[in-house]
Structures are given as structure tokens and as C-alpha cells.
Design a protein around this motif. Structure first.
Motif, PDB file in Angstrom:
ATOM      1  N   SER A  66       0.748  -1.049  -0.078  1.00  0.00           N
ATOM      2  CA  SER A  66      -0.108   0.127   0.016  1.00  0.00           C
ATOM      3  C   SER A  66       0.705   1.447   0.257  1.00  0.00           C
ATOM      4  CB  SER A  66      -1.109   0.027   1.169  1.00  0.00           C
ATOM      5  OG  SER A  66      -0.113   0.018   2.484  1.00  0.00           O
ATOM      6  N   LYS A 124       1.779   1.931  -3.551  1.00  0.00           N
ATOM      7  CA  LYS A 124       1.140   2.333  -4.517  1.00  0.00           C
ATOM      8  C   LYS A 124       0.685   3.800  -4.313  1.00  0.00           C
ATOM      9  CE  LYS A 124      -1.325  -1.937  -4.898  1.00  0.00           C
ATOM     10  NZ  LYS A 124      -2.590  -2.748  -4.928  1.00  0.00           N
ATOM     11  N   ARG A 139       1.796   7.185  -7.396  1.00  0.00           N
ATOM     12  CA  ARG A 139       0.516   7.170  -7.850  1.00  0.00           C
ATOM     13  C   ARG A 139       0.375   7.951  -9.360  1.00  0.00           C
ATOM     14  NH1 ARG A 139      -2.718  11.179  -3.245  1.00  0.00           N
ATOM     15  NH2 ARG A 139      -2.514   9.414  -1.624  1.00  0.00           N
ATOM     16  N   ARG A 179       0.619   3.242 -12.438  1.00  0.00           N
ATOM     17  CA  ARG A 179      -0.093   2.162 -12.088  1.00  0.00           C
ATOM     18  C   ARG A 179       0.834   0.988 -11.749  1.00  0.00           C
ATOM     19  NH1 ARG A 179      -5.715   0.053 -14.900  1.00  0.00           N
ATOM     20  NH2 ARG A 179      -6.081  -1.668 -13.159  1.00  0.00           N
TER      21      ARG A 179
END
Length: 297
Positions: A205, A208, A212, A215
């Protein structure tokens, strides 16, 4: 005869010989099935009469005894008596062989069997109340995997993640792990521990959230995990210890974050789950300690 003989004879004999043996093996495999159907038994009863005729063209006359002729009537017997597995005589014949081994005086075989059986029963009864002596009821198995007293002291306190299982054989040899071996061992342990899964998800997480603009696919996350997760996990645990105190982190997690020692032990053989595993000369069974507490086997 039902399963292994067709595999063992495949390619060793001419096709006309193996075809007859395969028919006989299929016949025994059919009558020894757990579920029998009357129509299938009728078909086998008709076809088995041709198999001995084919065998007479291959084997000499001395091969054909009354036991060979008995095969013709086995399908009929299954229709009358039911499945064969409820009428096995192997265990009875095995026990009769054991009683026959008790005979010492052939002039009085019944008395020898009775005396030996009585002596065996007395020894069994007494062995249930004797402690500290090895009997046939408490003696260790051939591939004993229980830890003895000296090994239990060497292992020390058991870990909830890596409990002490199995028993090593022979004197271990110490060797130094290379940087790549240590990295692979540490990575393998972390990726296969359930307690580390929340930290893997947290690291994913964070990746990610930081990237940003791009992808990330699962393959990209896996590649980044292999490069950065070990150092991130160690720094993350140290940060949590400084922030919340060492008592807030599970002790097993703290040892996992630090990684294994640089030295490991190599064994030639290992007993586990009732089996003995022997390693090749190069691919020995390696035991890696996590700061003297955890073992990866």
C-alpha cells in the motif's frame, strides 16, 4: 500383480506375452475392486476362460497347476461372497506364519507354540509396568524423530513460528552463508510466514501511495518486494520499537526483522514424520539459525 506387474513388464517382453499378462492383471484388478457390479462380473467370467488358453501357448505344461485353474472361478465366487476385501486371508496367514515361527521342537509343535505364546503374553504384560527399559512397546522406531535430552538443551526455548521438529543424524558441519544465500533464506522465511503478511500488505500500500503517477501491477509489486522489503521491514520494526517500546512488538517479529545469522549448520540426514531424508553430497540439509533461536529446515 494388479498394479505393478504391468508397469514392470512394459517394454521387457514381446507384445503377445505382455498382452496376456495384462489381461490377467486387469482381471484381478476388477475382482479386487471395492465396488462390484454383477454385469461386469458376468463379462469377466466369460472372458477369463480364454486367458488360460492363451497362457498355454506361452508357458510350459508344468506351470499349470490347480491354482491356475482356480482363477477361472474367482469371478463366480465374487458374485456369491461379495467384495474380496472383506474376505482377505493375508493377515490370518501372516499370523499363522508367526505362530509357526514359535516352533522349536518339531516333535511337539503345539506345545512349542503354546509355551512361546504364553511367554510372549507374560513379557507384554510385564512390560506395561516397567519404566526405564526399552521394550517392544516403547522402543523408538527405526526413524526416530523425537528430540533427546541433549538436543532439547541445545535447541532451547521453542518458538511459536519455528517449533523444534525432527531429529538430525550425525555431527553437523558449520559453514558460512554467502550474501546471496542469506538473502534468499531471509526472503523465503518472510514470504512464507503468516505473521508477516500484514507487513507485506502495508508495504504494498505504501508503494501504491508513493507512486500514484504509475499504475503498479502485481508483478511490479513483487519485484519491488524482492528488492526493498527486507530493509523496509527491518527499519519499520525498529521505528515501531522506538515509538511504542519493545514490548509492543512480538518477539518473533523482531527476530525475523533482523534476519538470520551468517553461519549455518549442514546435516547429512534428518528424521522427520517417521521418515529419514538423506541429502546428496552437495545439497545437504541446511539448518539456519535466527540469532540462535529459529531454525529453517
Amino acid at each position: 500383480m494388479q498394479q505393478l506387474m504391468p508397469i514392470g513388464l512394459r517394454g521387457l517382453l514381446p507384445d503377445d506375452i505382455t498382452a496376456v499378462i495384462f489381461e490377467l492383471s486387469a482381471y484381478f484388478r476388477g475382482i479386487c475392486s471395492k465396488v462390484l457390479h454383477v454385469n461386469e462380473l458376468d463379462h469377466m467370467e466369460k472372458s477369463i476362460g480364454i486367458t488360460p488358453c492363451k497362457m498355454e501357448m506361452i508357458f510350459p505344461p508344468g506351470f499349470f497347476t490347480v491354482m491356475v485353474h482356480l482363477v477361472v472361478h474367482l469371478a463366480t465366487e465374487c458374485k456369491l461372497g461379495g467384495p474380496v476385501n472383506y474376505r482377505w486371508m493375508y493377515f490370518i496367514e501372516r499370523y499363522l506364519g508367526k505362530l509357526k515361527s514359535y516352533v522349536r521342537n518339531k516333535a511337539y509343535p503345539e506345545a512349542s507354540i503354546a509355551n512361546s505364546f504364553l511367554a510372549d503374553e507374560c513379557m507384554v504384560f510385564c512390560s506395561r509396568y516397567i519404566e526405564g527399559f526399552a521394550t517392544k512397546h516403547n522402543k523408538p522406531s527405526r526413524n526416530d524423530d523425537s528430540l533427546d535430552h541433549t538436543q532439547s538443551k541445545m535447541v532451547g526455548q521453542d518458538s511459536s513460528l519455528f517449533p523444534s521438529v525432527g531429529k538430525s543424524l550425525g555431527k553437523p558441519a558449520n559453514f558460512e552463508l554467502s550474501h546471496l544465500e542469506k538473502l534468499q533464506a531471509h526472503r523465503y522465511v518472510l514470504y512464507n510466514c503468516d505473521v508477516v503478511n500484514p507487513y507485506l500488505k502495508e508495504h504494498a500500500s505504501n508503494l501504491k501511495r508513493k507512486r500514484r503517477d504509475r499504475r503498479l501491477t502485481p508483478k511490479d509489486i513483487e519485484q519491488i518486494h524482492n528488492k526493498e522489503f527486507l530493509e523496509w521491514f527491518r527499519q519499520h520494526i525498529l521505528h515501531l520499537e522506538e515509538k511504542n517500546g519493545s514490548d509492543s512488538i512480538n518477539e518473533d517479529i523482531r527476530w525475523l526483522a533482523r534476519g538470520p545469522l551468517e553461519f549455518a549448520r549442514r546435516h547429512r540426514a534428518y528424521n522427520i514424520c517417521g521418515f529419514r531424508f538423506r541429502a546428496k553430497r552437495i545439497l545437504d540439509i541446511i539448518e539456519i539459525d535466527y540469532y540462535g533461536r529459529f531454525s529453517v529446515r
